[in-house]
Each structure stands twice: as structure tokens, then as C-alpha cells.
Scaffold this motif. Structure first.
Motif, PDB file in Angstrom:
ATOM      1  N   HIS A   4      47.486   9.477  78.713  1.00 54.64           N
ATOM      2  CA  HIS A   4      48.489   8.576  78.144  1.00 54.64           C
ATOM      3  C   HIS A   4      49.737   9.357  77.779  1.00 54.64           C
ATOM      4  O   HIS A   4      49.656  10.465  77.260  1.00 54.64           O
ATOM      5  N   SER A   5      50.862   8.766  78.056  1.00 47.71           N
ATOM      6  CA  SER A   5      52.136   9.350  77.660  1.00 47.71           C
ATOM      7  C   SER A   5      52.907   8.273  76.915  1.00 47.71           C
ATOM      8  O   SER A   5      53.261   7.242  77.493  1.00 47.71           O
ATOM      9  N   ILE A   6      53.125   8.490  75.639  1.00 52.89           N
ATOM     10  CA  ILE A   6      53.804   7.498  74.826  1.00 52.89           C
ATOM     11  C   ILE A   6      54.898   8.188  74.020  1.00 52.89           C
ATOM     12  O   ILE A   6      54.723   9.341  73.608  1.00 52.89           O
ATOM     13  N   SER A   7      56.001   7.527  73.868  1.00 53.61           N
ATOM     14  CA  SER A   7      57.089   8.084  73.070  1.00 53.61           C
ATOM     15  C   SER A   7      57.767   6.959  72.306  1.00 53.61           C
ATOM     16  O   SER A   7      57.588   5.780  72.617  1.00 53.61           O
ATOM     17  N   LEU A   8      58.538   7.320  71.332  1.00 57.83           N
ATOM     18  CA  LEU A   8      59.267   6.350  70.529  1.00 57.83           C
ATOM     19  C   LEU A   8      60.471   5.857  71.314  1.00 57.83           C
ATOM     20  O   LEU A   8      61.327   6.646  71.707  1.00 57.83           O
ATOM     21  N   GLY A   9      60.538   4.546  71.566  1.00 57.53           N
ATOM     22  CA  GLY A   9      61.682   3.977  72.261  1.00 57.53           C
ATOM     23  C   GLY A   9      62.877   3.886  71.336  1.00 57.53           C
ATOM     24  O   GLY A   9      63.973   4.337  71.661  1.00 57.53           O
ATOM     25  N   ALA A  10      62.683   3.307  70.160  1.00 57.53           N
ATOM     26  CA  ALA A  10      63.753   3.211  69.162  1.00 57.53           C
ATOM     27  C   ALA A  10      63.149   2.774  67.841  1.00 57.53           C
ATOM     28  O   ALA A  10      62.149   2.056  67.807  1.00 57.53           O
ATOM     29  N   PHE A  11      63.771   3.198  66.767  1.00 56.06           N
ATOM     30  CA  PHE A  11      63.430   2.729  65.433  1.00 56.06           C
ATOM     31  C   PHE A  11      64.368   1.570  65.150  1.00 56.06           C
ATOM     32  O   PHE A  11      65.588   1.722  65.219  1.00 56.06           O
ATOM     33  N   ASN A  12      63.829   0.380  64.882  1.00 53.87           N
ATOM     34  CA  ASN A  12      64.630  -0.829  64.701  1.00 53.87           C
ATOM     35  C   ASN A  12      64.820  -1.155  63.229  1.00 53.87           C
ATOM     36  O   ASN A  12      63.867  -1.106  62.455  1.00 53.87           O
ATOM     37  N   LEU A  13      66.043  -1.486  62.873  1.00 49.54           N
ATOM     38  CA  LEU A  13      66.363  -1.869  61.505  1.00 49.54           C
ATOM     39  C   LEU A  13      67.205  -3.135  61.494  1.00 49.54           C
ATOM     40  O   LEU A  13      68.136  -3.266  62.291  1.00 49.54           O
ATOM     41  N   GLU A  14      66.889  -4.049  60.597  1.00 51.09           N
ATOM     42  CA  GLU A  14      67.787  -5.161  60.333  1.00 51.09           C
ATOM     43  C   GLU A  14      68.781  -4.689  59.284  1.00 51.09           C
ATOM     44  O   GLU A  14      68.431  -3.919  58.392  1.00 51.09           O
ATOM     45  N   ALA A  15      70.020  -5.155  59.394  1.00 55.07           N
ATOM     46  CA  ALA A  15      71.065  -4.674  58.498  1.00 55.07           C
ATOM     47  C   ALA A  15      72.018  -5.803  58.120  1.00 55.07           C
ATOM     48  O   ALA A  15      72.273  -6.702  58.917  1.00 55.07           O
ATOM     49  N   GLN A  16      72.542  -5.732  56.913  1.00 53.13           N
ATOM     50  CA  GLN A  16      73.579  -6.681  56.500  1.00 53.13           C
ATOM     51  C   GLN A  16      74.822  -6.488  57.353  1.00 53.13           C
ATOM     52  O   GLN A  16      75.490  -7.439  57.714  1.00 53.13           O
ATOM     53  N   ASP A  17      75.130  -5.237  57.692  1.00 53.98           N
ATOM     54  CA  ASP A  17      76.270  -4.899  58.541  1.00 53.98           C
ATOM     55  C   ASP A  17      75.792  -3.898  59.596  1.00 53.98           C
ATOM     56  O   ASP A  17      75.872  -2.686  59.388  1.00 53.98           O
ATOM     57  N   PRO A  18      75.268  -4.391  60.734  1.00 47.97           N
ATOM     58  CA  PRO A  18      74.710  -3.493  61.742  1.00 47.97           C
ATOM     59  C   PRO A  18      75.687  -2.414  62.210  1.00 47.97           C
ATOM     60  O   PRO A  18      75.285  -1.262  62.392  1.00 47.97           O
ATOM     61  N   ALA A  19      76.958  -2.747  62.405  1.00 50.89           N
ATOM     62  CA  ALA A  19      77.920  -1.755  62.896  1.00 50.89           C
ATOM     63  C   ALA A  19      78.136  -0.642  61.874  1.00 50.89           C
ATOM     64  O   ALA A  19      78.169   0.540  62.228  1.00 50.89           O
ATOM     65  N   ALA A  20      78.267  -1.006  60.602  1.00 57.13           N
ATOM     66  CA  ALA A  20      78.482   0.011  59.568  1.00 57.13           C
ATOM     67  C   ALA A  20      77.256   0.898  59.406  1.00 57.13           C
ATOM     68  O   ALA A  20      77.376   2.122  59.291  1.00 57.13           O
ATOM     69  N   LEU A  21      76.066   0.292  59.409  1.00 57.11           N
ATOM     70  CA  LEU A  21      74.852   1.090  59.248  1.00 57.11           C
ATOM     71  C   LEU A  21      74.639   1.987  60.464  1.00 57.11           C
ATOM     72  O   LEU A  21      74.259   3.148  60.327  1.00 57.11           O
ATOM     73  N   ALA A  22      74.930   1.479  61.661  1.00 54.93           N
ATOM     74  CA  ALA A  22      74.848   2.309  62.864  1.00 54.93           C
ATOM     75  C   ALA A  22      75.841   3.465  62.776  1.00 54.93           C
ATOM     76  O   ALA A  22      75.544   4.579  63.209  1.00 54.93           O
ATOM     77  N   GLY A  23      77.011   3.221  62.191  1.00 55.14           N
ATOM     78  CA  GLY A  23      78.001   4.291  62.013  1.00 55.14           C
ATOM     79  C   GLY A  23      77.478   5.396  61.105  1.00 55.14           C
ATOM     80  O   GLY A  23      77.677   6.587  61.383  1.00 55.14           O
ATOM     81  N   PHE A  24      76.812   5.023  60.015  1.00 54.08           N
ATOM     82  CA  PHE A  24      76.213   6.019  59.123  1.00 54.08           C
ATOM     83  C   PHE A  24      75.188   6.849  59.890  1.00 54.08           C
ATOM     84  O   PHE A  24      75.222   8.081  59.869  1.00 54.08           O
ATOM     85  N   TRP A  25      74.251   6.174  60.595  1.00 54.21           N
ATOM     86  CA  TRP A  25      73.200   6.892  61.306  1.00 54.21           C
ATOM     87  C   TRP A  25      73.756   7.696  62.477  1.00 54.21           C
ATOM     88  O   TRP A  25      73.211   8.739  62.837  1.00 54.21           O
ATOM     89  N   ALA A  26      74.859   7.248  63.069  1.00 52.61           N
ATOM     90  CA  ALA A  26      75.512   8.041  64.120  1.00 52.61           C
ATOM     91  C   ALA A  26      76.011   9.356  63.538  1.00 52.61           C
ATOM     92  O   ALA A  26      75.879  10.415  64.163  1.00 52.61           O
ATOM     93  N   ALA A  27      76.563   9.316  62.335  1.00 50.76           N
ATOM     94  CA  ALA A  27      77.025  10.545  61.678  1.00 50.76           C
ATOM     95  C   ALA A  27      75.838  11.445  61.322  1.00 50.76           C
ATOM     96  O   ALA A  27      75.933  12.670  61.400  1.00 50.76           O
ATOM     97  N   VAL A  28      74.716  10.841  60.939  1.00 49.74           N
ATOM     98  CA  VAL A  28      73.518  11.613  60.618  1.00 49.74           C
ATOM     99  C   VAL A  28      72.995  12.332  61.861  1.00 49.74           C
ATOM    100  O   VAL A  28      72.703  13.532  61.821  1.00 49.74           O
ATOM    101  N   THR A  29      72.882  11.613  62.981  1.00 49.60           N
ATOM    102  CA  THR A  29      72.214  12.155  64.166  1.00 49.60           C
ATOM    103  C   THR A  29      73.151  12.793  65.189  1.00 49.60           C
ATOM    104  O   THR A  29      72.695  13.545  66.040  1.00 49.60           O
TER     105      THR A  29
END
Length: 131
Positions: A4-29
Motif C-alpha cells: 500500500h502506498s498512501i499519502s496525505l492529499g490535503a488538510f481541509n479547513l472550513e474558514a470564515q475567510d478562506p482567502a485570508a486564512l490561506a494567506g496566513f498558511w501560505a506564509a507559514v509554509t
């Protein structure tokens, strides 16, 4: 026996402001957000990275967060990384430094209150008394 070969496709989050939260995580990663409609996909920043997907909040957040990300950094760099993330807008919650000889971590919250940890593991060749 099947392999078996399994990997994480994506960690999904619901957000009040998806673009702003994605911006924070973009700066993190270090990844570049890819918006699509009301959602934002954040691809892995490089080999060994992880993807995230942010979508609009569809219901009130539960009082208890059932899962969270554990991010790992090289030994000796946790505090500098925590300082960087707090500078980006993360909220400091608590440290766990002496309870376990194999790991130290700091728990933070992203700008919408989602908890995540920044952990470091001592090198395997380090004497137990120094951990």
C-alpha cells in the motif's frame, strides 16, 4: 501480500475567510495559494510538504477541536519558528517542554483559532540526560 502506498492529499479547513486564512498558511509554509471560487487550494511548498484546502464555513465551529496539525522543525529551531509564526499572526497557547524525552512542542492557534503544534525531536544520538 499487497503493498500500500498512501499519502496525505490535503488538510481541509472550513474558514470564515478562506482567502485570508490561506494567506496566513501560505506564509507559514511558503506555498502559493490557488483560489477557485469561494475556496482556496494551497499546494505543497516542495517535496515532503503538505497541501491544504480552505472552504467557507458551513456551520458553527465545534467547541472542541477534534484534530490538528503537528508541524515538525529541526532540533533547536522550535522557538525561532514559533516567534516567526506569532509574528505572522498565530496566537501562542502553551509549551510542552519537559513532559516527554522524545519531543518538545508549542501549541499555537491560527488567526481563526484552529490549533496546531510546532514540535522538535532531539537527535537520536543525544544522551538521554540531555534531552
Amino acid at each position: 501480500m499487497t503493498s500500500h502506498s498512501i499519502s496525505l492529499g490535503a488538510f481541509n479547513l472550513e474558514a470564515q475567510d478562506p482567502a485570508a486564512l490561506a494567506g496566513f498558511w501560505a506564509a507559514v509554509t511558503g506555498a502559493t495559494p490557488s483560489p477557485g471560487g469561494e475556496s482556496v487550494y494551497l499546494p505543497p511548498a516542495g517535496p515532503g510538504g503538505f497541501a491544504m484546502f480552505f472552504q467557507p464555513l458551513t456551520a458553527p465551529r465545534p467547541a472542541h477541536q477534534a484534530s490538528h496539525l503537528d508541524l515538525t522543525v529541526p532540533w533547536g529551531s522550535r522557538q525561532a519558528e514559533v516567534d516567526r509564526l506569532v509574528g505572522l499572526g498565530a496566537g501562542y497557547k502553551w509549551d510542552v517542554l519537559d513532559e516527554y524525552p522524545h519531543v518538545q512542542w508549542t501549541t499555537l492557534a491560527d488567526p481563526e483559532g484552529n490549533l496546531f503544534c510546532v514540535a522538535e525531536h532531539p537527535p537520536a544520538d543525544r544522551p538521554e540526560a540531555e534531552r
